[in-house]
Design a protein around this motif. Structure first.
Motif, PDB file in Angstrom:
ATOM      1  N   GLU A   1     -37.096 -41.183 -15.500  1.00 44.77           N
ATOM      2  CA  GLU A   1     -35.946 -40.459 -16.032  1.00 44.77           C
ATOM      3  C   GLU A   1     -34.624 -40.963 -15.476  1.00 44.77           C
ATOM      4  O   GLU A   1     -33.557 -40.507 -15.899  1.00 44.77           O
ATOM      5  CB  GLU A   1     -36.084 -38.964 -15.720  1.00 44.77           C
ATOM      6  N   ARG A   2     -34.667 -41.924 -14.556  1.00 48.94           N
ATOM      7  CA  ARG A   2     -33.417 -42.370 -13.923  1.00 48.94           C
ATOM      8  C   ARG A   2     -32.601 -43.293 -14.808  1.00 48.94           C
ATOM      9  O   ARG A   2     -31.403 -43.422 -14.608  1.00 48.94           O
ATOM     10  CB  ARG A   2     -33.742 -43.029 -12.582  1.00 48.94           C
ATOM     11  N   VAL A   3     -33.243 -43.955 -15.747  1.00 46.16           N
ATOM     12  CA  VAL A   3     -32.522 -44.760 -16.740  1.00 46.16           C
ATOM     13  C   VAL A   3     -33.015 -44.336 -18.117  1.00 46.16           C
ATOM     14  O   VAL A   3     -34.204 -44.420 -18.411  1.00 46.16           O
ATOM     15  CB  VAL A   3     -32.759 -46.276 -16.545  1.00 46.16           C
ATOM     16  N   ARG A   4     -32.093 -43.879 -18.956  1.00 47.63           N
ATOM     17  CA  ARG A   4     -32.454 -43.405 -20.285  1.00 47.63           C
ATOM     18  C   ARG A   4     -31.705 -44.239 -21.324  1.00 47.63           C
ATOM     19  O   ARG A   4     -30.530 -44.565 -21.147  1.00 47.63           O
ATOM     20  CB  ARG A   4     -32.095 -41.928 -20.440  1.00 47.63           C
ATOM     21  N   HIS A   5     -32.401 -44.565 -22.390  1.00 44.83           N
ATOM     22  CA  HIS A   5     -31.821 -45.373 -23.462  1.00 44.83           C
ATOM     23  C   HIS A   5     -31.752 -44.536 -24.734  1.00 44.83           C
ATOM     24  O   HIS A   5     -32.617 -43.698 -25.002  1.00 44.83           O
ATOM     25  CB  HIS A   5     -32.663 -46.625 -23.714  1.00 44.83           C
ATOM     26  N   GLU A   6     -30.731 -44.806 -25.522  1.00 40.76           N
ATOM     27  CA  GLU A   6     -30.534 -44.067 -26.761  1.00 40.76           C
ATOM     28  C   GLU A   6     -30.006 -45.016 -27.830  1.00 40.76           C
ATOM     29  O   GLU A   6     -29.104 -45.824 -27.570  1.00 40.76           O
ATOM     30  CB  GLU A   6     -29.522 -42.939 -26.536  1.00 40.76           C
ATOM     31  N   ILE A   7     -30.596 -44.961 -29.012  1.00 42.28           N
ATOM     32  CA  ILE A   7     -30.075 -45.715 -30.147  1.00 42.28           C
ATOM     33  C   ILE A   7     -29.048 -44.845 -30.844  1.00 42.28           C
ATOM     34  O   ILE A   7     -29.384 -43.763 -31.356  1.00 42.28           O
ATOM     35  CB  ILE A   7     -31.198 -46.109 -31.121  1.00 42.28           C
ATOM     36  N   PRO A   8     -27.785 -45.243 -30.866  1.00 47.53           N
ATOM     37  CA  PRO A   8     -26.762 -44.377 -31.471  1.00 47.53           C
ATOM     38  C   PRO A   8     -26.975 -44.206 -32.964  1.00 47.53           C
ATOM     39  O   PRO A   8     -27.477 -45.095 -33.657  1.00 47.53           O
ATOM     40  CB  PRO A   8     -25.453 -45.116 -31.168  1.00 47.53           C
ATOM     41  N   ARG A   9     -26.592 -43.046 -33.468  1.00 49.25           N
ATOM     42  CA  ARG A   9     -26.727 -42.734 -34.886  1.00 49.25           C
ATOM     43  C   ARG A   9     -25.596 -43.379 -35.684  1.00 49.25           C
ATOM     44  O   ARG A   9     -24.531 -43.683 -35.155  1.00 49.25           O
ATOM     45  CB  ARG A   9     -26.689 -41.216 -35.100  1.00 49.25           C
ATOM     46  N   ARG A  10     -25.839 -43.561 -36.987  1.00 50.53           N
ATOM     47  CA  ARG A  10     -24.783 -44.027 -37.886  1.00 50.53           C
ATOM     48  C   ARG A  10     -24.816 -43.212 -39.162  1.00 50.53           C
ATOM     49  O   ARG A  10     -25.841 -43.165 -39.850  1.00 50.53           O
ATOM     50  CB  ARG A  10     -24.932 -45.504 -38.217  1.00 50.53           C
ATOM     51  N   ASP A  11     -23.707 -42.549 -39.470  1.00 49.86           N
ATOM     52  CA  ASP A  11     -23.566 -41.778 -40.689  1.00 49.86           C
ATOM     53  C   ASP A  11     -23.048 -42.715 -41.785  1.00 49.86           C
ATOM     54  O   ASP A  11     -21.957 -43.290 -41.659  1.00 49.86           O
ATOM     55  CB  ASP A  11     -22.569 -40.638 -40.454  1.00 49.86           C
ATOM     56  N   PRO A  12     -23.804 -42.911 -42.880  1.00 51.78           N
ATOM     57  CA  PRO A  12     -23.370 -43.851 -43.928  1.00 51.78           C
ATOM     58  C   PRO A  12     -22.074 -43.437 -44.606  1.00 51.78           C
ATOM     59  O   PRO A  12     -21.424 -44.268 -45.253  1.00 51.78           O
ATOM     60  CB  PRO A  12     -24.546 -43.849 -44.916  1.00 51.78           C
ATOM     61  N   ASP A  13     -21.662 -42.192 -44.443  1.00 48.47           N
ATOM     62  CA  ASP A  13     -20.415 -41.709 -45.053  1.00 48.47           C
ATOM     63  C   ASP A  13     -19.337 -41.426 -44.022  1.00 48.47           C
ATOM     64  O   ASP A  13     -18.358 -40.726 -44.310  1.00 48.47           O
ATOM     65  CB  ASP A  13     -20.690 -40.438 -45.870  1.00 48.47           C
ATOM     66  N   CYS A  14     -19.473 -41.985 -42.831  1.00 49.97           N
ATOM     67  CA  CYS A  14     -18.520 -41.714 -41.752  1.00 49.97           C
ATOM     68  C   CYS A  14     -17.108 -42.156 -42.147  1.00 49.97           C
ATOM     69  O   CYS A  14     -16.915 -43.235 -42.724  1.00 49.97           O
ATOM     70  CB  CYS A  14     -18.960 -42.440 -40.487  1.00 49.97           C
ATOM     71  N   ILE A  15     -16.108 -41.344 -41.816  1.00 50.79           N
ATOM     72  CA  ILE A  15     -14.720 -41.673 -42.136  1.00 50.79           C
ATOM     73  C   ILE A  15     -14.194 -42.815 -41.278  1.00 50.79           C
ATOM     74  O   ILE A  15     -13.133 -43.375 -41.575  1.00 50.79           O
ATOM     75  CB  ILE A  15     -13.808 -40.443 -41.960  1.00 50.79           C
ATOM     76  N   GLU A  16     -14.908 -43.172 -40.213  1.00 49.50           N
ATOM     77  CA  GLU A  16     -14.456 -44.231 -39.321  1.00 49.50           C
ATOM     78  C   GLU A  16     -15.192 -45.550 -39.548  1.00 49.50           C
ATOM     79  O   GLU A  16     -14.575 -46.576 -39.781  1.00 49.50           O
ATOM     80  CB  GLU A  16     -14.655 -43.802 -37.850  1.00 49.50           C
ATOM     81  N   CYS A  17     -16.530 -45.545 -39.477  1.00 52.18           N
ATOM     82  CA  CYS A  17     -17.280 -46.799 -39.361  1.00 52.18           C
ATOM     83  C   CYS A  17     -17.964 -47.239 -40.648  1.00 52.18           C
ATOM     84  O   CYS A  17     -18.606 -48.285 -40.677  1.00 52.18           O
ATOM     85  CB  CYS A  17     -18.307 -46.692 -38.237  1.00 52.18           C
ATOM     86  N   SER A  18     -17.846 -46.468 -41.726  1.00 54.73           N
ATOM     87  CA  SER A  18     -18.528 -46.842 -42.961  1.00 54.73           C
ATOM     88  C   SER A  18     -17.650 -47.741 -43.822  1.00 54.73           C
ATOM     89  O   SER A  18     -16.453 -47.899 -43.577  1.00 54.73           O
ATOM     90  CB  SER A  18     -18.914 -45.591 -43.752  1.00 54.73           C
ATOM     91  N   ASP A  19     -18.261 -48.311 -44.872  1.00 54.99           N
ATOM     92  CA  ASP A  19     -17.508 -49.159 -45.794  1.00 54.99           C
ATOM     93  C   ASP A  19     -16.402 -48.380 -46.499  1.00 54.99           C
ATOM     94  O   ASP A  19     -15.396 -48.956 -46.911  1.00 54.99           O
ATOM     95  CB  ASP A  19     -18.449 -49.751 -46.848  1.00 54.99           C
TER      96      ASP A  19
END
Length: 486
Positions: free
Chosen positions: A450-468
């Motif tokens: 539990e001392r090192v935890r990894h996470e794959i960040p989510r991506r919203d296909p309709d995000c106002i910031e990172c989407s097309d």
């Protein structure tokens, strides 16, 4: 909009996911030629002109990309007409793409150049002010012929895949530069060419406190050529154990004693050394030849945020929601990869420590968006905007009345990992299959796993910031979410 001078060098920047789509389309393994069109925003900076890939249109073999009338293959007139209209509607440059064989060298054929001469003047008229050009790719190389309004014609200097690894493609490999004995030990890891890449980088560090000061030290000693360091605050006595390079005299501790008169305390606060001045001192001690811009200001000010649009990488070491908002927009809008770093000691209402951790969150164009992952809190954005004092605070806990613990070693864990990711990415030591993940380090966890935890960040296909449909690659077309100086 006034005509832009469009300065050299010219670079193309591609989000990693669009670069992967293009690579798969152009090189499916059949050894044949394939085509596409790129729509790109144009951004003029003091370091040259950047074409930011906003749209990728893949040409279907046999439908949109067919046997040529004067060359081997060509885009159909219908496909070209539709794509040029798309680019004109969005104010984008039009770039026709095809591929040749080979790996790290590529160039246009005689037929390619002749087709440019025939077709590009008319396309320039349709676009009405945006460049038109052609790109030819090999597996690890690209060449570009760009036509500009007014009759100018320039070549593409390089294309940058803005992700992990951060690949730089040219028409041929650069010559191996002469070695520098100063960096002999580390260039044995990534070579003299890797050291030269670092020397050519412009990197921003947002926040020069406990984490940011360590990042400045690391980057300067690695040989990064150009740093921008931003922080509005001055040193106080509580910073001395954590801010690298800070000295007793920087805090004017003899004036800022809490038991002393208020007038003297205010005088001590005004005279204390700014954090960015300490950062400049540290960087110059590490590398006398470094170029460093230090801004004692907040990144949420318009002119400060806009000074970062020509950076190659961003480190966010300030934990206000306003800083996260601007950083996230810069990453996606101008296709500049970066990372958010921090350390936190969570304290319960009874004063007991509930958790201790450090975090490293890579954020690239279309990857790891802070909005998608609910790391920008609208309520706290409003709270921080109420007064300048709230905006300047970089709190570790929600309760403003609680003085949170903070230790330099927690910052060192996060910053070392973050700078390693940057170093290995830009020098070509990360595999092309590398997948960036967020990391949390919990040194006090009872279970080793539990001392090192990894996470794959989510991506919203309709995000106002990172989407097309959001900010991705939009350049100057949309204003950054900043605030003017009050």
């Amino acid at each position: 909009m006034a005509a832009q001078p469009m300065m050299h060098p010219w670079t193309l920047r591609l989000p990693a996911h669009l670069a992967a789509q293009l690579q798969t389309h152009l090189f499916p393994g059949d050894g044949d030629e394939h085509g596409a069109v790129i729509g790109a925003s144009l951004v003029e900076t003091s370091r040259g002109t950047r074409l930011l890939v906003r749209r990728l249109y893949l040409a279907r073999d046999g439908v949109d990309y067919v046997a040529g009338q004067r060359g081997y293959r060509m885009l159909t007139p219908t496909f070209v007409r539709n794509r040029i209209r798309d680019c004109a509607r969005e104010g984008l440059a039009y770039l026709a793409v095809h591929c040749h064989g080979g790996n790290n060298r590529v160039g246009f054929s005689v037929d390619d150049m002749a087709s440019h001469e025939r077709g590009y003047p008319a396309l320039l008229d349709i676009l009405g002010g945006q460049p038109v050009g052609g790109l030819v790719f090999a597996r690890d190389a690209v060449a570009g012929d760009l036509w500009l309004p007014g009759g100018r014609r320039v070549t593409l200097d390089c294309a940058v895949v803005a992700g992990w690894p951060m690949r730089e493609l040219r028409d041929a490999p650069l010559p191996v530069p002469a070695g520098d004995l100063t960096y002999d030990r580390q260039s044995r890891l990534f070579g003299d060419r890797g050291q030269a890449i670092l020397a050519g980088q412009k990197v921003a560090v947002i926040g020069a406190g406990g984490a940011g000061s360590l990042i400045v030290e690391y980057l300067a000693r690695l040989g990064v050529g150009y740093l921008v360091v931003i922080d509005p605050d001055r040193i106080d006595c509580t910073n001395l154990p954590r801010v690298v390079g800070s000295r007793f005299w920087d805090a004017y501790t003899w004036l800022s004693n809490p038991a002393g008169p208020a007038l003297l305390r205010r005088l001590g606060e005004r005279l204390a050394t700014s954090k960015v001045r300490v950062a400049r001192r540290v960087a110059r001690q590490a590398n006398p030849n470094i170029r460093i811009d230090t801004l004692q200001a907040d990144v949420t000010q318009d002119e400060v945020a806009m000074s970062l649009i020509d950076c190659d990488y961003l480190f966010l070491a300030a934990d206000s929601m306003q800083a996260r908002l601007v950083f996230n927009a810069l990453v996606h809008q101008y296709l500049i990869p970066g990372v958010q770093v921090g350390a936190k000691v969570q304290v319960g209402k009874n004063g007991a420590i509930t958790d201790i951790f450090s975090v490293v969150r890579p954020v690239g164009p279309g990857i790891g968006c802070l909005w998608c992952n609910e790391l920008i809190d609208p309520a706290r954005l409003q709270e921080e905007a109420l007064t300048r004092e709230q905006l300047r605070q970089q709190r570790y806990v929600q309760d403003e009345g609680v003085r949170a613990p903070s230790v330099i070693t927690l910052n060192a864990v996060a910053t070392a990992h973050a700078v390693d990711d940057y170093l290995l990415s830009v020098t070509g030591l990360l595999p092309t299959t590398y997948e960036p993940r967020w990391q949390r380090f919990h040194p006090a966890a009872a279970e080793v796993k539990e001392r090192v935890r990894h996470e794959i960040p989510r991506r919203d296909p309709d995000c106002i910031e990172c989407s097309d449909s959001g900010r991705l690659g939009i350049g100057h077309t949309r204003r950054l979410p900043t605030r003017t100086k009050s």
